[in-house]
Design a protein around this motif. Structure first.
Motif, PDB file in Angstrom:
ATOM      1  N   VAL A   1       0.861  -1.188   0.000  1.00 52.00           N
ATOM      2  CA  VAL A   1       0.000   0.000   0.000  1.00 52.00           C
ATOM      3  C   VAL A   1       0.892   1.231   0.000  1.00 52.00           C
ATOM      4  O   VAL A   1       1.735   1.388   0.889  1.00 52.00           O
ATOM      5  CB  VAL A   1      -0.934   0.019   1.230  1.00 52.00           C
ATOM      6  CG1 VAL A   1      -1.693   1.335   1.315  1.00 52.00           C
ATOM      7  CG2 VAL A   1      -1.904  -1.150   1.189  1.00 52.00           C
ATOM      8  N   PRO A   2       0.755   2.130  -1.001  1.00 48.72           N
ATOM      9  CA  PRO A   2       1.568   3.348  -1.009  1.00 48.72           C
ATOM     10  C   PRO A   2       1.136   4.314   0.091  1.00 48.72           C
ATOM     11  O   PRO A   2       0.001   4.259   0.571  1.00 48.72           O
ATOM     12  CB  PRO A   2       1.304   3.940  -2.397  1.00 48.72           C
ATOM     13  CG  PRO A   2      -0.030   3.407  -2.793  1.00 48.72           C
ATOM     14  CD  PRO A   2      -0.147   2.043  -2.164  1.00 48.72           C
TER      15      PRO A   2
ATOM     16  N   GLY B   1      -2.118   2.903  14.085  1.00 47.42           N
ATOM     17  CA  GLY B   1      -3.221   2.692  13.151  1.00 47.42           C
ATOM     18  C   GLY B   1      -3.375   1.247  12.741  1.00 47.42           C
ATOM     19  O   GLY B   1      -4.495   0.710  12.680  1.00 47.42           O
ATOM     20  N   VAL B   2      -2.259   0.591  12.458  1.00 50.45           N
ATOM     21  CA  VAL B   2      -2.312  -0.822  12.078  1.00 50.45           C
ATOM     22  C   VAL B   2      -2.842  -1.663  13.234  1.00 50.45           C
ATOM     23  O   VAL B   2      -3.704  -2.537  13.055  1.00 50.45           O
ATOM     24  CB  VAL B   2      -0.916  -1.316  11.642  1.00 50.45           C
ATOM     25  CG1 VAL B   2      -0.906  -2.830  11.455  1.00 50.45           C
ATOM     26  CG2 VAL B   2      -0.489  -0.613  10.357  1.00 50.45           C
ATOM     27  N   MET B   3      -2.344  -1.401  14.444  1.00 55.11           N
ATOM     28  CA  MET B   3      -2.803  -2.162  15.605  1.00 55.11           C
ATOM     29  C   MET B   3      -4.299  -2.008  15.831  1.00 55.11           C
ATOM     30  O   MET B   3      -5.004  -2.982  16.123  1.00 55.11           O
ATOM     31  CB  MET B   3      -2.041  -1.721  16.860  1.00 55.11           C
ATOM     32  CG  MET B   3      -0.912  -2.631  17.235  1.00 55.11           C
ATOM     33  SD  MET B   3      -0.473  -2.487  18.975  1.00 55.11           S
ATOM     34  CE  MET B   3       0.188  -0.843  18.998  1.00 55.11           C
ATOM     35  N   TYR B   4      -4.769  -0.768  15.727  1.00 57.32           N
ATOM     36  CA  TYR B   4      -6.193  -0.535  15.955  1.00 57.32           C
ATOM     37  C   TYR B   4      -7.016  -1.336  14.952  1.00 57.32           C
ATOM     38  O   TYR B   4      -8.000  -2.003  15.323  1.00 57.32           O
ATOM     39  CB  TYR B   4      -6.515   0.953  15.819  1.00 57.32           C
ATOM     40  CG  TYR B   4      -7.952   1.299  16.145  1.00 57.32           C
ATOM     41  CD1 TYR B   4      -8.333   1.571  17.457  1.00 57.32           C
ATOM     42  CD2 TYR B   4      -8.926   1.347  15.152  1.00 57.32           C
ATOM     43  CE1 TYR B   4      -9.652   1.886  17.768  1.00 57.32           C
ATOM     44  CE2 TYR B   4     -10.243   1.647  15.445  1.00 57.32           C
ATOM     45  CZ  TYR B   4     -10.608   1.923  16.761  1.00 57.32           C
ATOM     46  OH  TYR B   4     -11.915   2.216  17.063  1.00 57.32           O
ATOM     47  N   ALA B   5      -6.623  -1.306  13.686  1.00 51.82           N
ATOM     48  CA  ALA B   5      -7.380  -2.002  12.647  1.00 51.82           C
ATOM     49  C   ALA B   5      -7.339  -3.517  12.848  1.00 51.82           C
ATOM     50  O   ALA B   5      -8.368  -4.199  12.726  1.00 51.82           O
ATOM     51  CB  ALA B   5      -6.829  -1.630  11.272  1.00 51.82           C
ATOM     52  N   LEU B   6      -6.168  -4.060  13.140  1.00 52.07           N
ATOM     53  CA  LEU B   6      -6.060  -5.496  13.367  1.00 52.07           C
ATOM     54  C   LEU B   6      -6.875  -5.910  14.597  1.00 52.07           C
ATOM     55  O   LEU B   6      -7.537  -6.955  14.605  1.00 52.07           O
ATOM     56  CB  LEU B   6      -4.600  -5.903  13.545  1.00 52.07           C
ATOM     57  CG  LEU B   6      -3.696  -5.763  12.313  1.00 52.07           C
ATOM     58  CD1 LEU B   6      -2.261  -6.139  12.669  1.00 52.07           C
ATOM     59  CD2 LEU B   6      -4.198  -6.601  11.151  1.00 52.07           C
ATOM     60  N   HIS B   7      -6.816  -5.081  15.637  1.00 50.60           N
ATOM     61  CA  HIS B   7      -7.586  -5.347  16.860  1.00 50.60           C
ATOM     62  C   HIS B   7      -9.075  -5.431  16.540  1.00 50.60           C
ATOM     63  O   HIS B   7      -9.813  -6.251  17.113  1.00 50.60           O
ATOM     64  CB  HIS B   7      -7.316  -4.233  17.868  1.00 50.60           C
ATOM     65  CG  HIS B   7      -8.034  -4.382  19.174  1.00 50.60           C
ATOM     66  ND1 HIS B   7      -9.380  -4.114  19.321  1.00 50.60           N
ATOM     67  CD2 HIS B   7      -7.601  -4.762  20.413  1.00 50.60           C
ATOM     68  CE1 HIS B   7      -9.735  -4.309  20.575  1.00 50.60           C
ATOM     69  NE2 HIS B   7      -8.681  -4.714  21.248  1.00 50.60           N
ATOM     70  N   GLN B   8      -9.533  -4.582  15.610  1.00 50.10           N
ATOM     71  CA  GLN B   8     -10.952  -4.538  15.244  1.00 50.10           C
ATOM     72  C   GLN B   8     -11.293  -5.548  14.151  1.00 50.10           C
ATOM     73  O   GLN B   8     -12.409  -5.543  13.628  1.00 50.10           O
ATOM     74  CB  GLN B   8     -11.325  -3.129  14.766  1.00 50.10           C
ATOM     75  CG  GLN B   8     -11.006  -2.009  15.749  1.00 50.10           C
ATOM     76  CD  GLN B   8     -11.732  -2.153  17.065  1.00 50.10           C
ATOM     77  OE1 GLN B   8     -11.267  -2.853  17.966  1.00 50.10           O
ATOM     78  NE2 GLN B   8     -12.878  -1.509  17.192  1.00 50.10           N
ATOM     79  N   ASN B   9     -10.316  -6.391  13.789  1.00 48.94           N
ATOM     80  CA  ASN B   9     -10.513  -7.432  12.772  1.00 48.94           C
ATOM     81  C   ASN B   9     -10.804  -6.867  11.390  1.00 48.94           C
ATOM     82  O   ASN B   9     -11.507  -7.490  10.577  1.00 48.94           O
ATOM     83  CB  ASN B   9     -11.630  -8.402  13.197  1.00 48.94           C
ATOM     84  CG  ASN B   9     -11.295  -9.150  14.473  1.00 48.94           C
ATOM     85  OD1 ASN B   9     -10.190  -9.654  14.643  1.00 48.94           O
ATOM     86  ND2 ASN B   9     -12.248  -9.198  15.401  1.00 48.94           N
TER      87      ASN B   9
ATOM     88  N   LYS C   1      -6.924  -2.463   4.697  1.00 51.95           N
ATOM     89  CA  LYS C   1      -7.478  -1.338   5.453  1.00 51.95           C
ATOM     90  C   LYS C   1      -6.590  -1.014   6.648  1.00 51.95           C
ATOM     91  O   LYS C   1      -6.439   0.158   7.026  1.00 51.95           O
ATOM     92  CB  LYS C   1      -8.901  -1.644   5.918  1.00 51.95           C
ATOM     93  CG  LYS C   1      -9.619  -0.419   6.478  1.00 51.95           C
ATOM     94  CD  LYS C   1     -11.090  -0.701   6.734  1.00 51.95           C
ATOM     95  CE  LYS C   1     -11.797   0.554   7.252  1.00 51.95           C
ATOM     96  NZ  LYS C   1     -13.246   0.305   7.515  1.00 51.95           N
ATOM     97  N   ALA C   2      -5.958  -2.041   7.235  1.00 57.89           N
ATOM     98  CA  ALA C   2      -5.054  -1.807   8.364  1.00 57.89           C
ATOM     99  C   ALA C   2      -3.853  -0.972   7.932  1.00 57.89           C
ATOM    100  O   ALA C   2      -3.477  -0.007   8.606  1.00 57.89           O
ATOM    101  CB  ALA C   2      -4.594  -3.131   8.957  1.00 57.89           C
ATOM    102  N   LEU C   3      -3.246  -1.329   6.792  1.00 57.30           N
ATOM    103  CA  LEU C   3      -2.091  -0.559   6.319  1.00 57.30           C
ATOM    104  C   LEU C   3      -2.501   0.852   5.901  1.00 57.30           C
ATOM    105  O   LEU C   3      -1.753   1.813   6.108  1.00 57.30           O
ATOM    106  CB  LEU C   3      -1.427  -1.270   5.141  1.00 57.30           C
ATOM    107  CG  LEU C   3      -0.840  -2.659   5.399  1.00 57.30           C
ATOM    108  CD1 LEU C   3      -0.033  -3.122   4.193  1.00 57.30           C
ATOM    109  CD2 LEU C   3       0.021  -2.693   6.641  1.00 57.30           C
ATOM    110  N   THR C   4      -3.681   0.970   5.321  1.00 63.62           N
ATOM    111  CA  THR C   4      -4.161   2.287   4.902  1.00 63.62           C
ATOM    112  C   THR C   4      -4.442   3.169   6.112  1.00 63.62           C
ATOM    113  O   THR C   4      -4.105   4.362   6.116  1.00 63.62           O
ATOM    114  CB  THR C   4      -5.427   2.138   4.040  1.00 63.62           C
ATOM    115  OG1 THR C   4      -5.165   1.260   2.947  1.00 63.62           O
ATOM    116  CG2 THR C   4      -5.849   3.501   3.478  1.00 63.62           C
TER     117      THR C   4
END
Length: 340
Positions: A259-260, A282-290, A295-298
């Motif tokens: 992801v750029p 940001g990545v942690m929050y997204a992964l935590h929320q499944n 979308k996690a990298l973005t």
């Protein structure tokens, strides 16, 4: 059901100095202004997450000194409503601090380890909260946790194994250090890390394979092999490698994406202090929320983007609502030449 994140490791005071130029040895530069702010991986990550979602459960764990700087950090934790029960006040060491020299969108660090050097397995092994993730940063900058353990290699490895057995998913970051230190102190930890979020310099130190050429260009073709190396050495669920051009991520089952980063004019960059930690948040929050990996990298890129508008490590943090709105229409940086 577990929910929230424990942020453990380096807690310190950043003394961010905006300088007019980088001087040669023996020469002078001018400090245009100075700003004091919380710093260190746990502070940066937890404070960014708190700004994004004030209701998200967060727990701080670490050491500060019995001094004005330590009281300032504890006040900042409590002011945000973050649980501070695992913050320890040292009676022997002063609060850790870093002089951050910031100018032209770049930064250099002069660090004093202080109370962080005392943080040990015994300080953290009894953590008992209903959080889902246990985030530890930074390996190679925590003297006691980095010290030798006869069975596990280091105290940090012993801690990560113990924390995993208690039901937490582990997330780890480290600092850019000499490759020989990575082999001795970082590689043994990989089998006890669920989600590894690091930059391209730290990745290269693990694998001995540079990810930039002699001109500083990203060797994006080598990223998939770098990810495979980290999984082969034991990372259990997710590997994410971030860099100014963007990020790549992979899961243990073989998913891989690039992801750029979001485009930002260089003239608009105030400072990059804490940008990597913001991305990690940001990545942690997204992964935590499944959320899915793309979308996690973005989201990590959005956290990092807003960080660049502030000279301090978490001063640019905004609400999750604002970041999601930004992500809808924001312009992305171009893909590396040759990548489709």
């Amino acid at each position: 059901m577990r929910n929230g994140i424990v942020g453990a490791g380096n807690w310190l005071l950043d003394k961010v100095k905006d300088i007019d130029r980088w001087p040669g040895e023996g020469n002078l530069c001018n400090v245009l202004k100075e700003e004091l702010a919380p710093g260190g991986g746990p502070a940066n990550v937890l404070f960014d997450l708190n700004a994004a979602d004030p209701e998200f459960p967060l727990y701080a764990a670490g050491r500060v000194g019995n001094d004005a700087e330590g009281r300032y950090l504890l006040n900042e934790i409590n002011r945000r409503g973050i649980d501070s029960r695992y913050m320890i006040t040292s009676e022997k060491a002063h609060t850790s601090y870093t002089d951050v020299m910031s100018g032209n969108g770049k930064r250099t660090f002069f660090h004093c380890r202080g109370a962080n050097a005392e943080l040990s397995y015994d300080d953290l092994c009894d953590i008992d909260v209903p959080a889902k993730y246990f985030y530890l940063a930074y390996l190679l900058l925590l003297d006691t946790l980095d010290s030798a353990d006869s069975e596990y290699g280091t105290q940090a490895v012993k801690l990560l194994k113990h924390i995993s057995e208690k039901g937490y998913e582990t997330v780890v970051d480290f600092v850019s250090e000499a490759p020989e230190k990575f082999k001795a102190k970082v590689l043994p930890a990989l089998p006890y890390i669920d989600h590894l979020i690091v930059n391209e310099v730290e990745t290269a130190s693990c694998s001995d394979e540079p990810l930039r050429d002699e001109n500083g260009n990203l060797l994006w073709q080598k990223l998939p092999e770098a990810v495979k190396f980290l999984f082969a050495r034991g990372v259990r669920k997710t590997v994410v490698i971030h860099f100014p051009e963007g990020a790549c991520g992979a899961t243990k089952d073989g998913e891989y994406i690039y992801v750029p980063s979001f485009h930002i004019e260089r003239k608009d960059i105030v400072g990059s202090n804490g940008a990597g930690d913001a991305f990690c948040a940001g990545v942690m929050y997204a992964l935590h929320q499944n959320w899915d990996l793309k979308k996690a990298l973005t989201l990590g890129g959005a956290f990092s983007n807003f960080n660049l508008y502030s000279p301090t490590a978490s001063g640019g943090a905004v609400s999750l609502e604002k970041m999601l709105e930004f992500m809808k229409d924001a312009k992305l940086s171009p893909l590396p030449e040759g990548m489709k």
